[in-house]
Design a protein around this motif. Structure first.
Motif, PDB file in Angstrom:
ATOM      1  N   ARG A   1       6.961   4.966  -9.195  1.00  0.00           N
ATOM      2  CA  ARG A   1       6.678   5.416  -7.819  1.00  0.00           C
ATOM      3  C   ARG A   1       6.777   4.265  -6.841  1.00  0.00           C
TER       4      ARG A   1
ATOM      5  N   ALA B   1       1.174   2.261  -0.024  1.00  0.00           N
ATOM      6  CA  ALA B   1       0.029   3.105   0.337  1.00  0.00           C
ATOM      7  C   ALA B   1       0.474   4.538   0.594  1.00  0.00           C
ATOM      8  N   ALA B   2       1.606   4.702   1.268  1.00  0.00           N
ATOM      9  CA  ALA B   2       2.130   6.050   1.531  1.00  0.00           C
ATOM     10  C   ALA B   2       2.463   6.770   0.228  1.00  0.00           C
ATOM     11  N   ALA B   3       2.833   6.018  -0.807  1.00  0.00           N
ATOM     12  CA  ALA B   3       3.138   6.594  -2.113  1.00  0.00           C
ATOM     13  C   ALA B   3       1.901   6.651  -3.011  1.00  0.00           C
ATOM     14  N   GLU B   4       0.745   6.286  -2.451  1.00  0.00           N
ATOM     15  CA  GLU B   4      -0.532   6.274  -3.155  1.00  0.00           C
ATOM     16  C   GLU B   4      -0.505   5.349  -4.379  1.00  0.00           C
ATOM     17  N   VAL B   5       0.082   4.159  -4.178  1.00  0.00           N
ATOM     18  CA  VAL B   5       0.145   3.135  -5.213  1.00  0.00           C
ATOM     19  C   VAL B   5      -0.695   1.951  -4.745  1.00  0.00           C
ATOM     20  N   SER B   6      -1.699   1.583  -5.536  1.00  0.00           N
ATOM     21  CA  SER B   6      -2.509   0.412  -5.186  1.00  0.00           C
ATOM     22  C   SER B   6      -1.772  -0.850  -5.617  1.00  0.00           C
TER      23      SER B   6
ATOM     24  N   SER C   1       2.265  -0.955   3.159  1.00  0.00           N
ATOM     25  CA  SER C   1       2.226   0.363   3.816  1.00  0.00           C
ATOM     26  C   SER C   1       3.118   1.357   3.079  1.00  0.00           C
TER      27      SER C   1
ATOM     28  N   ASP D   1       2.349   3.077 -12.384  1.00  0.00           N
ATOM     29  CA  ASP D   1       2.773   3.359 -11.009  1.00  0.00           C
ATOM     30  C   ASP D   1       4.096   2.693 -10.655  1.00  0.00           C
TER      31      ASP D   1
END
Length: 139
Positions: free
Chosen positions: A123, A97-102, A94, A120
Motif C-alpha cells: 500500500r 497517511a492518506a493510504a492509512e500507512v503509519s 501525507s 503495509d
C-alpha cells in the motif's frame, strides 16, 4: 526551494527492527555499525536503534528494558538532497497517511528514509507511486 514533485525511492531488501533502551544504557554489542542500514539516536532518556532484524538476538527478549518492534521495511529517497528543499517528509508522510500507512522516519545528511510495516509495504508503494518513482529491487 520546494520539494521536487518527482522523487526516486529505493525499497531496501532488509527487514528491520526498531528498538528502544533506556538512555543511560551503552550501545549493545549486537549493533554492527558496518551494516547497510543502522541508526542509533540517543535523546534524553532513550536510546533508539534501527537495525537489521536478524541483528537483535533472541536472548535480547530476556532484557526487560529492551523494547523491540520487528517487521519494518525501508524506502530510501535517492539523494543527496539539498538542505533548502522544503516538504519532502511532509509530502511522503501525507501520501502514506492518506493510504492509512503509519511510518517511522529517519534522516541522514544526504537523504531521508521512511520505514513502514512490512504488511503495509504494498500500500505504501502504491500510494507513493502516484507522484514518485519507486524502485522495487529487493522487494
Amino acid at each position: 526551494m520546494r520539494c521536487s514533485p518527482a522523487l526516486t525511492l529505493h525499497v531496501l531488501a532488509e527487514r528491520l527492527a526498531v528498538c528502544r533502551l533506556p538512555g543511560w544504557r551503552p550501545l549493545p554489542d549486537w549493533v554492527d555499525l558496518t551494516d547497510r542500514l543502522v541508526s542509533v539516536t540517543r535523546c534524553g532518556d532513550e536510546l533508539s536503534i534501527v537495525c537489521a532484524e536478524t541483528r537483535v538476538p533472541v536472548a535480547a527478549a530476556e532484557d526487560s528494558a529492551l523494547e523491540v518492534v520487528p517487521g519494518w521495511r525501508a524506502l530510501r529517497v535517492v539523494g543527496p538532497l539539498d538542505f533548502a528543499l522544503i516538504g519532502i517528509l511532509a509530502d511522503l508522510a501525507s501520501r502514506l497517511a492518506a493510504a492509512e500507512v503509519s511510518l517511522f522516519a529517519l534522516s541522514t545528511f544526504d537523504t531521508d528514509l521512511i520505514l513502514v510495516r512490512e504488511g503495509d509495504l504494498g500500500r505504501a508503494v502504491a500510494a507513493l507511486e502516484h507522484a514518485h518513482t519507486v524502485l522495487h529491487a529487493g522487494v
